[in-house]
Design a protein around this motif. Structure first.
Motif, PDB file in Angstrom:
ATOM      1  N   ALA A   1      32.598  93.627  30.736  1.00 38.38           N
ATOM      2  CA  ALA A   1      31.337  94.359  30.631  1.00 38.38           C
ATOM      3  C   ALA A   1      31.486  95.452  29.590  1.00 38.38           C
ATOM      4  O   ALA A   1      32.573  95.984  29.365  1.00 38.38           O
ATOM      5  CB  ALA A   1      30.959  94.980  31.975  1.00 38.38           C
ATOM      6  N   GLY A   2      30.382  95.785  28.937  1.00 38.58           N
ATOM      7  CA  GLY A   2      30.377  96.870  27.963  1.00 38.58           C
ATOM      8  C   GLY A   2      29.006  97.512  27.931  1.00 38.58           C
ATOM      9  O   GLY A   2      28.010  96.899  28.319  1.00 38.58           O
ATOM     10  N   GLY A   3      28.948  98.762  27.470  1.00 39.92           N
ATOM     11  CA  GLY A   3      27.658  99.430  27.436  1.00 39.92           C
ATOM     12  C   GLY A   3      27.681 100.790  26.782  1.00 39.92           C
ATOM     13  O   GLY A   3      28.371 101.019  25.792  1.00 39.92           O
ATOM     14  N   GLN A   4      26.925 101.701  27.368  1.00 42.39           N
ATOM     15  CA  GLN A   4      26.670 103.020  26.797  1.00 42.39           C
ATOM     16  C   GLN A   4      27.911 103.881  26.584  1.00 42.39           C
ATOM     17  O   GLN A   4      27.912 104.767  25.741  1.00 42.39           O
ATOM     18  CB  GLN A   4      25.680 103.786  27.686  1.00 42.39           C
ATOM     19  CG  GLN A   4      24.277 103.246  27.637  1.00 42.39           C
ATOM     20  CD  GLN A   4      23.651 103.423  26.270  1.00 42.39           C
ATOM     21  OE1 GLN A   4      23.773 104.460  25.636  1.00 42.39           O
ATOM     22  NE2 GLN A   4      22.987 102.385  25.800  1.00 42.39           N
ATOM     23  N   ASP A   5      28.984 103.626  27.331  1.00 39.51           N
ATOM     24  CA  ASP A   5      30.179 104.472  27.200  1.00 39.51           C
ATOM     25  C   ASP A   5      31.060 104.067  26.014  1.00 39.51           C
ATOM     26  O   ASP A   5      32.155 104.603  25.846  1.00 39.51           O
ATOM     27  CB  ASP A   5      30.989 104.482  28.489  1.00 39.51           C
ATOM     28  CG  ASP A   5      31.551 103.125  28.863  1.00 39.51           C
ATOM     29  OD1 ASP A   5      31.295 102.132  28.154  1.00 39.51           O
ATOM     30  OD2 ASP A   5      32.257 103.057  29.892  1.00 39.51           O
ATOM     31  N   SER A   6      30.610 103.105  25.185  1.00 42.40           N
ATOM     32  CA  SER A   6      31.322 102.648  23.990  1.00 42.40           C
ATOM     33  C   SER A   6      32.602 101.881  24.295  1.00 42.40           C
ATOM     34  O   SER A   6      33.447 101.701  23.421  1.00 42.40           O
ATOM     35  CB  SER A   6      31.650 103.819  23.040  1.00 42.40           C
ATOM     36  OG  SER A   6      30.475 104.507  22.695  1.00 42.40           O
ATOM     37  N   MET A   7      32.755 101.433  25.512  1.00 37.36           N
ATOM     38  CA  MET A   7      33.963 100.739  25.959  1.00 37.36           C
ATOM     39  C   MET A   7      33.627  99.336  26.436  1.00 37.36           C
ATOM     40  O   MET A   7      32.497  99.049  26.807  1.00 37.36           O
ATOM     41  CB  MET A   7      34.607 101.494  27.125  1.00 37.36           C
ATOM     42  CG  MET A   7      34.870 102.959  26.885  1.00 37.36           C
ATOM     43  SD  MET A   7      36.287 103.239  25.834  1.00 37.36           S
ATOM     44  CE  MET A   7      37.601 102.928  26.977  1.00 37.36           C
ATOM     45  N   LEU A   8      34.656  98.478  26.453  1.00 32.07           N
ATOM     46  CA  LEU A   8      34.609  97.208  27.162  1.00 32.07           C
ATOM     47  C   LEU A   8      35.576  97.325  28.328  1.00 32.07           C
ATOM     48  O   LEU A   8      36.650  97.912  28.209  1.00 32.07           O
ATOM     49  CB  LEU A   8      35.068  96.048  26.267  1.00 32.07           C
ATOM     50  CG  LEU A   8      34.102  95.561  25.205  1.00 32.07           C
ATOM     51  CD1 LEU A   8      34.820  94.600  24.261  1.00 32.07           C
ATOM     52  CD2 LEU A   8      32.930  94.854  25.843  1.00 32.07           C
ATOM     53  N   TRP A   9      35.187  96.764  29.469  1.00 30.85           N
ATOM     54  CA  TRP A   9      35.994  96.794  30.678  1.00 30.85           C
ATOM     55  C   TRP A   9      36.210  95.355  31.130  1.00 30.85           C
ATOM     56  O   TRP A   9      35.273  94.559  31.117  1.00 30.85           O
ATOM     57  CB  TRP A   9      35.275  97.563  31.778  1.00 30.85           C
ATOM     58  CG  TRP A   9      34.932  98.972  31.414  1.00 30.85           C
ATOM     59  CD1 TRP A   9      33.909  99.397  30.613  1.00 30.85           C
ATOM     60  CD2 TRP A   9      35.601 100.143  31.838  1.00 30.85           C
ATOM     61  NE1 TRP A   9      33.905 100.757  30.518  1.00 30.85           N
ATOM     62  CE2 TRP A   9      34.932 101.248  31.270  1.00 30.85           C
ATOM     63  CE3 TRP A   9      36.697 100.374  32.659  1.00 30.85           C
ATOM     64  CZ2 TRP A   9      35.340 102.554  31.486  1.00 30.85           C
ATOM     65  CZ3 TRP A   9      37.087 101.682  32.875  1.00 30.85           C
ATOM     66  CH2 TRP A   9      36.418 102.757  32.288  1.00 30.85           C
ATOM     67  N   MET A  10      37.435  95.019  31.566  1.00 33.83           N
ATOM     68  CA  MET A  10      37.734  93.663  31.995  1.00 33.83           C
ATOM     69  C   MET A  10      38.397  93.685  33.374  1.00 33.83           C
ATOM     70  O   MET A  10      39.314  94.460  33.608  1.00 33.83           O
ATOM     71  CB  MET A  10      38.661  92.991  30.969  1.00 33.83           C
ATOM     72  CG  MET A  10      38.920  91.533  31.233  1.00 33.83           C
ATOM     73  SD  MET A  10      39.857  90.739  29.885  1.00 33.83           S
ATOM     74  CE  MET A  10      41.473  91.486  30.092  1.00 33.83           C
ATOM     75  N   TRP A  11      37.877  92.829  34.271  1.00 37.98           N
ATOM     76  CA  TRP A  11      38.380  92.776  35.642  1.00 37.98           C
ATOM     77  C   TRP A  11      38.715  91.356  36.071  1.00 37.98           C
ATOM     78  O   TRP A  11      38.101  90.394  35.607  1.00 37.98           O
ATOM     79  CB  TRP A  11      37.318  93.239  36.645  1.00 37.98           C
ATOM     80  CG  TRP A  11      36.755  94.579  36.449  1.00 37.98           C
ATOM     81  CD1 TRP A  11      37.219  95.758  36.938  1.00 37.98           C
ATOM     82  CD2 TRP A  11      35.566  94.906  35.725  1.00 37.98           C
ATOM     83  NE1 TRP A  11      36.405  96.786  36.557  1.00 37.98           N
ATOM     84  CE2 TRP A  11      35.375  96.290  35.809  1.00 37.98           C
ATOM     85  CE3 TRP A  11      34.633  94.146  35.001  1.00 37.98           C
ATOM     86  CZ2 TRP A  11      34.312  96.941  35.224  1.00 37.98           C
ATOM     87  CZ3 TRP A  11      33.571  94.785  34.401  1.00 37.98           C
ATOM     88  CH2 TRP A  11      33.424  96.165  34.518  1.00 37.98           C
ATOM     89  N   ASN A  12      39.606  91.266  37.058  1.00 40.52           N
ATOM     90  CA  ASN A  12      39.769  90.048  37.828  1.00 40.52           C
ATOM     91  C   ASN A  12      38.707  90.134  38.915  1.00 40.52           C
ATOM     92  O   ASN A  12      38.783  90.986  39.800  1.00 40.52           O
ATOM     93  CB  ASN A  12      41.168  89.978  38.442  1.00 40.52           C
ATOM     94  CG  ASN A  12      41.362  88.767  39.312  1.00 40.52           C
ATOM     95  OD1 ASN A  12      40.519  88.430  40.152  1.00 40.52           O
ATOM     96  ND2 ASN A  12      42.484  88.103  39.128  1.00 40.52           N
TER      97      ASN A  12
END
Length: 111
Positions: free
Chosen positions: A22-33
């Motif tokens: 997921a990615g969005g307003q915080d300028s980051m991409l996050w990846m989860w199991n």
């Protein structure tokens, strides 16, 4: 899931498993199991909100586009930005990216 505090613009499943990015307003991409809820990686480096992206069709990389006018290619294993494509340096106001696509062979990125 631990992750973005603001709105999410990108949400994509890995093509071969229970991994979600997921990615969005915080300028980051996050990846989860997704099965365990464990955060696997956090990707930082855009200068504006992440507006488009996801896994490449072969699942070996992530791509992301941002309001800062850049496209980044990421290594999902270590979170490193492998390559950054920026708009022309003489453009004082880079255009925000709103869409991108990767060809089925994972060799070309269109934005």
């Amino acid at each position: 899931l631990e992750g973005p505090a603001d709105s999410v613009a990108v949400l994509d499943w890995h093509p071969k498993g229970h991994v979600l990015v997921a990615g969005g307003q915080d300028s980051m991409l996050w990846m989860w199991n997704a099965a365990s809820g464990k955060m696997l990686q956090c990707f930082g480096g855009h200068g504006g909100p992440v507006s488009c992206g996801g896994f490449t069709p072969d699942g070996r990389h992530l791509v992301s586009g941002s309001d800062d006018g850049t496209v980044k290619l990421w290594n999902p294993k270590d979170g490193a930005a492998i390559y950054t494509i920026a708009q022309a340096r003489n453009d004082p106001e880079p255009a925000a990216l709103t869409a991108l696509a990767v060809d089925h062979d994972s060799h070309l990125i269109f934005s």
